[in-house]
Write a protein that holds these residues in place. Structure first.
Motif, PDB file in Angstrom:
ATOM      1  N   CYS A 174       0.806  -1.204   0.000  1.00  0.00           N
ATOM      2  CA  CYS A 174       0.000   0.000   0.000  1.00  0.00           C
ATOM      3  C   CYS A 174       0.849   1.267   0.000  1.00  0.00           C
ATOM      4  O   CYS A 174       0.345   2.362   0.213  1.00  0.00           O
ATOM      5  N   GLY A 175       2.130   1.107  -0.230  1.00  0.00           N
ATOM      6  CA  GLY A 175       2.979   2.287  -0.336  1.00  0.00           C
ATOM      7  C   GLY A 175       2.620   3.076  -1.593  1.00  0.00           C
ATOM      8  O   GLY A 175       2.039   2.540  -2.533  1.00  0.00           O
ATOM      9  N   LEU A 176       2.986   4.351  -1.586  1.00  0.00           N
ATOM     10  CA  LEU A 176       2.630   5.212  -2.720  1.00  0.00           C
ATOM     11  C   LEU A 176       3.267   4.704  -4.017  1.00  0.00           C
ATOM     12  O   LEU A 176       2.631   4.662  -5.072  1.00  0.00           O
ATOM     13  N   ASP A 177       4.523   4.293  -3.927  1.00  0.00           N
ATOM     14  CA  ASP A 177       5.211   3.797  -5.126  1.00  0.00           C
ATOM     15  C   ASP A 177       4.559   2.528  -5.653  1.00  0.00           C
ATOM     16  O   ASP A 177       4.358   2.361  -6.848  1.00  0.00           O
ATOM     17  N   ALA A 178       4.226   1.632  -4.700  1.00  0.00           N
ATOM     18  CA  ALA A 178       3.637   0.360  -5.102  1.00  0.00           C
ATOM     19  C   ALA A 178       2.299   0.588  -5.791  1.00  0.00           C
ATOM     20  O   ALA A 178       2.003  -0.010  -6.831  1.00  0.00           O
ATOM     21  N   LEU A 179       1.488   1.497  -5.231  1.00  0.00           N
ATOM     22  CA  LEU A 179       0.174   1.751  -5.820  1.00  0.00           C
ATOM     23  C   LEU A 179       0.306   2.447  -7.168  1.00  0.00           C
ATOM     24  O   LEU A 179      -0.424   2.149  -8.112  1.00  0.00           O
ATOM     25  N   ALA A 180       1.258   3.366  -7.233  1.00  0.00           N
ATOM     26  CA  ALA A 180       1.473   4.072  -8.508  1.00  0.00           C
ATOM     27  C   ALA A 180       1.844   3.060  -9.585  1.00  0.00           C
ATOM     28  O   ALA A 180       1.377   3.138 -10.727  1.00  0.00           O
ATOM     29  N   GLU A 181       2.656   2.094  -9.209  1.00  0.00           N
ATOM     30  CA  GLU A 181       3.067   1.092 -10.182  1.00  0.00           C
ATOM     31  C   GLU A 181       1.896   0.179 -10.545  1.00  0.00           C
ATOM     32  O   GLU A 181       1.660  -0.111 -11.704  1.00  0.00           O
TER      33      GLU A 181
END
Lengths: 645, 249
Positions: B193-200
């Motif tokens: 649920c990190g921002l990078d993970a969600l962006a990806e």
């Protein structure tokens, strides 16, 4: 406000045509009016028949398809738009209900510019006006997988008065609704009287149920009654033009124009579901365009002296180019151009014959036919590429043979020269009707072709291909049919030749691995540019030609050959369809590149820089090349088997 | 989570009850107009209307570090989302002067160097301006408790009460919508649920990652996806969104 705080968004918009023409401050102001929207895959973003779009959308990522729904529930694919391309402009500018359906093909993130701001830009900024009225035009042709994106930049120097107005007007808006009708048994004189009284140029001849059977026009009256000697008391049904070409009221004015040029008529009936709603004439179109469409062909007819041929190049070419630009399917464009070229050739022959007669050289000593070879023979010469042709005439008795040969050689040489004058350059190593080898009687031609297949004589192998695409221009097709028969018969006994012809292919094998910004040729070299003709069209056309020769097909055009091959089961319907699309796509792209170069004042060539293409265009080009390679593999397999056997 | 209410309506009901109590307590006082405005933040929310019809402000803060107790805010960035669309013209973006040195470690992340914030105003002034930008809109942030903590410090210091706006947390939305149920609160796959993970995951291209505004935009685009996801499941109402993504108390 000052600078937009997210420079990369601004940079992205800056690269989108025509936003690239905006100044820094204006761009910031435009971006500040935008919103980012997300459309999941499959979502219908704009529904055909629904309210017009409320925003102009610029795709940041993903792609959409633009389709035209059909009555029967199917749909016609009009366009695919990808990153950096826009949608929604058509219904936004028209303000009427949406004509096209726009659906997300993948998840789409788009920047939306509200209608008010967009209209303001279009009104104020000429680049926006040009771009969007142009994309309007290209949108309005429901052409399968229309890659008309190519035409987006080729619109400079439009000085022919045929502009957005034409693109935007519907047939229904321009047509005459006060249609004069009569039954087929009405006497011609009565019909003419009615036309005069109502001051119209045509009367639609309708059957009992109100269906349009034909049309009687001023031209018919002049050509068939006054000049042709038909009885003025005869029923209209005997004199009218038939069938009457019908166009839908929702069709666009330029479509009507193409239709008129194509069938060389001045009037079209406007109808919907068998009901006659009105008539549209080239006069109605002239109101919008300031130029009559059929005039293009008529101007050609008006030429009376060979000296005027140069004018063709100067005056008519721009018109033709403009028509190509308005475009449509590849087939349509090629037909249009070949129709024009054929008439030009016929005209040149006619004038030259008259000239020779007036110079005391006498009339043609035998019937003859002009043979178009290569792309002209295939009816695929949309551009002024170099000429390739021959002349065939009836066998003469021995005593008149030499004089006859001289006469035809003179005709050939003069015609070739005039074609060059009209804009078809001479090829470095092409076959021409001015050369004795390609200006022969029937038996001479038959021998030449046999020599060619037996690989002796003047023509060496690599050039042999285009020679087989011969087609008679004007006059009777009997000569071409005779020669075709001979070729087929000789080839039946010499399969080795076809195998060798097929093997010419790998030399021009299409590059496949082009990724991102460069092209990797199969030979391993890096190429920054891609030659659409060398790597794309030539192998495709050649492959289809070999299969057509093998089957003894009479058709010479690539698309017709493909159709016939599919009918015979030589290739599957799907594969033929794929090849057809690849051919159309590359052809359109090539025409567009050509026009673009011309507009920019550069020497036209068939080269594209893959890096300059949009991702969708690159993908389609890549798909096309993959199909061509598949064709080559098929040929290789086919002829390997034959050699073993 | 044990304390998370299963019903978005109850959650809003309690928030409104607290809000009414607060108004009762503050009645007759001469309040700062900005404070007064904030007291009405919950008045116009319509639970059973689609979430899309509401206005949201998506906030991101850059700080000198991750410890709210000793770290300070160095920049505030926010976008407004109206009708499910991110408005590029309604942007809040300002650097703050943390009144202390910026640790080298955080400079590496957000690239804000001391020179840049020399002219900046102190965080509390910036926050009060942001409060004006926020208005009665619903606040959205990625890991909202962090951002709300900083805001409340200012709110309490200036006005004596915490931020009244409804707050949604994209991390909560991720947990409830994307991760498998986790009744014991172990959160083994919290990283997802990190921002990078969600962006990806959503193929969201983040224009300027690790600036307050860039991350706010990324969060807004991710929030857009969650909103769409809920709608596609027939759960597009504000009630559902509060239930699934309301900031953990």
């Amino acid at each position: 406000m000052g600078d937009f705080p997210l420079p990369r968004i601004k940079d992205f918009i800056r690269r989108v045509t025509p936003f690239d023409t905006l100044g820094e401050d204006e761009l910031s102001a435009v971006v500040a009016r935008m919103e980012i929207a997300y459309f999941p895959r499959g979502e219908v973003i704009i529904r055909a028949g629904g309210p017009p779009a409320t925003d102009l959308a610029i795709i940041q990522s993903g792609s959409v398809k633009v389709t035209l729904p059909e009555m029967d529930g199917g749909e016609i694919l009009v366009d695919i738009r990808g990153e950096g391309e826009t949608f929604g402009a058509v219904s936004l500018l028209q303000g009427s209900q949406a004509l096209f359906e726009v659906t997300a093909r993948e998840d789409v993130i788009a920047f939306l510019l509200p209608a008010a701001k967009f209209r303001e830009l279009v009104d104020r900024n000429p680049a926006f006006k040009r771009h969007f009225s142009f994309s309007l035009a290209r949108n309005l042709q429901a052409v399968q997988r229309n890659p008309a994106t190519w035409f987006a930049t080729g619109h400079q120097g439009e000085s022919l008065g045929l502009d957005a107005q034409l693109a935007r007007s519907l047939v229904g808006e321009l047509m005459t609704t006060q249609v004069l009708t009569c039954t087929p048994d009405t006497p011609v004189r009565e019909a003419a009287r009615q036309m005069t009284r109502r001051r119209v140029g045509s009367v639609v001849v309708c059957g009992a149920e109100g269906r349009a059977l034909g049309i009687l026009t001023d031209t018919d009256l002049r050509a068939r009654v006054l000049a042709g000697g038909a009885d003025p008391e005869a029923p209209v049904g005997e004199v009218m033009s038939r069938p009457v070409r019908t166009i839908h009221p929702k069709a666009f004015a330029f479509e009507a124009m193409l239709e008129m040029i194509r069938h060389r008529v001045h009037h079209l009936a406007v109808g919907e579901g068998g009901r006659l709603l009105g008539v549209i004439s080239d006069h109605d179109l002239r109101v919008v365009t300031g130029a009559a469409p059929v005039g293009l062909v008529r101007d050609l007819d008006k030429i009376h002296s060979p000296d005027e041929l140069e004018l063709v190049h100067q005056r008519l070419d721009p018109v033709l180019e403009m028509l190509l630009r308005l475009g449509g399917s590849a087939q349509y464009m090629l037909d249009l151009a070949s129709e024009f070229n054929d008439r030009l050739t016929t005209k040149i022959l006619e004038l030259t014959e008259l000239e020779m007669e007036s110079q005391g050289l006498g009339r043609a000593p035998a019937t003859y036919a002009w043979l178009a070879l290569g792309s002209a023979g295939r009816r695929e010469q949309a551009l002024r590429t170099c000429q390739m042709n021959g002349l065939v005439y009836d066998d003469l008795p021995p005593e008149r043979r030499e004089a006859g040969a001289r006469w035809f050689l003179t005709l050939g040489a003069r015609a070739v020269e005039r074609l060059a004058l009209a804009g078809f350059p001479l090829c470095a190593e092409g076959q021409l009707a001015s050369q004795p080898a390609w200006c022969q009687d029937r038996s001479g031609w038959a021998r030449a072709l046999e020599d060619l297949i037996a690989e002796r004589g003047v023509c060496v192998m690599p050039q042999a291909g285009p020679l087989f695409d011969f087609r008679a221009v004007g006059g009777s097709d009997g000569f071409a049919a005779f020669l075709r028969q001979r070729v087929t018969k000789v080839l039946e006994t010499n399969r080795q030749f076809l195998a060798r012809l097929a093997r010419l292919l790998p030399y021009s094998r299409a590059p496949l691995g082009f990724l991102r910004d460069y092209v990797v040729d199969k030979s391993g070299e890096y190429q920054a540019r891609l030659d659409l003709k060398q790597s794309g069209l030539t192998p495709l056309v050649h492959g289809v030609r070999v299969l057509a020769l093998e089957q003894g097909l009479a058709a010479t055009s690539t698309l017709e050959r493909l159709e016939a091959l599919a009918r015979r089961g030589v290739v599957s319907d799907t594969f033929a369809g794929d090849l057809r699309e690849a051919f159309s796509f590359i052809t359109l792209m090539r025409i567009a590149r050509h026009l673009e170069a011309r507009a920019a004042g550069l020497e036209p060539d068939a080269q594209v820089v893959p890096a300059s293409l949009s991702p969708v265009q690159r993908k389609m080009l890549k798909d096309s090349f993959a199909i061509i390679n598949e064709l080559q593999d098929l040929l290789a397999r086919r002829h390997q088997d034959q050699q073993v056997a | 989570m044990a304390e998370s209410f299963q019903n978005g309506g109850l959650r809003l009901y309690l928030a409104r009850a607290r809000n009414r109590w607060l108004r009762f307590r503050l009645r007759g006082r001469d309040l700062d107009p900005r404070a007064l405005a904030n007291l009405g933040a919950l008045d116009n929310l319509r639970l059973d209307e689609p979430a899309r019809t509401h206005r949201f402000v998506v906030l991101d803060l850059e700080t000198t570090g991750l410890d709210p107790n000793k770290d300070r805010v160095v920049s505030v960035g926010a976008f407004r989302v109206v009708g499910g669309r991110v408005r590029l013209g309604e942007v809040f973006s300002e650097l703050c002067n943390p009144g202390r040195d910026i640790p080298v470690e955080s400079i590496k992340v957000h690239a804000i160097v001391p020179d840049m914030i020399h002219q900046a105003r102190p965080a509390w002034e910036v926050f009060l301006d942001f409060l004006g930008f926020l208005g009665h809109d619903i606040l959205v942030a990625h890991y909202a408790p962090f951002d709300v903590y900083f805001m409340n410090r200012v709110m309490k210091g200036q006005f004596g009460f915490p931020l009244q706006n409804l707050v949604l947390d994209t991390v909560e939305l991720c947990r409830t919508l994307l991760l498998k149920p986790d009744p014991y609160g172990v959160y083994l796959d919290f990283k997802k649920c990190g921002l990078d993970a969600l962006a990806e995951l959503f193929a969201v291209e983040v224009p300027e990652r690790h600036t307050a505004l860039g991350d706010a935009l990324a969060t807004a685009l991710i929030f857009q996806r969650f909103m769409q996801k809920l709608e596609s499941q027939g759960r597009g109402s504000l009630r559902e969104m509060i239930k699934l993504g309301g900031m953990a108390a």
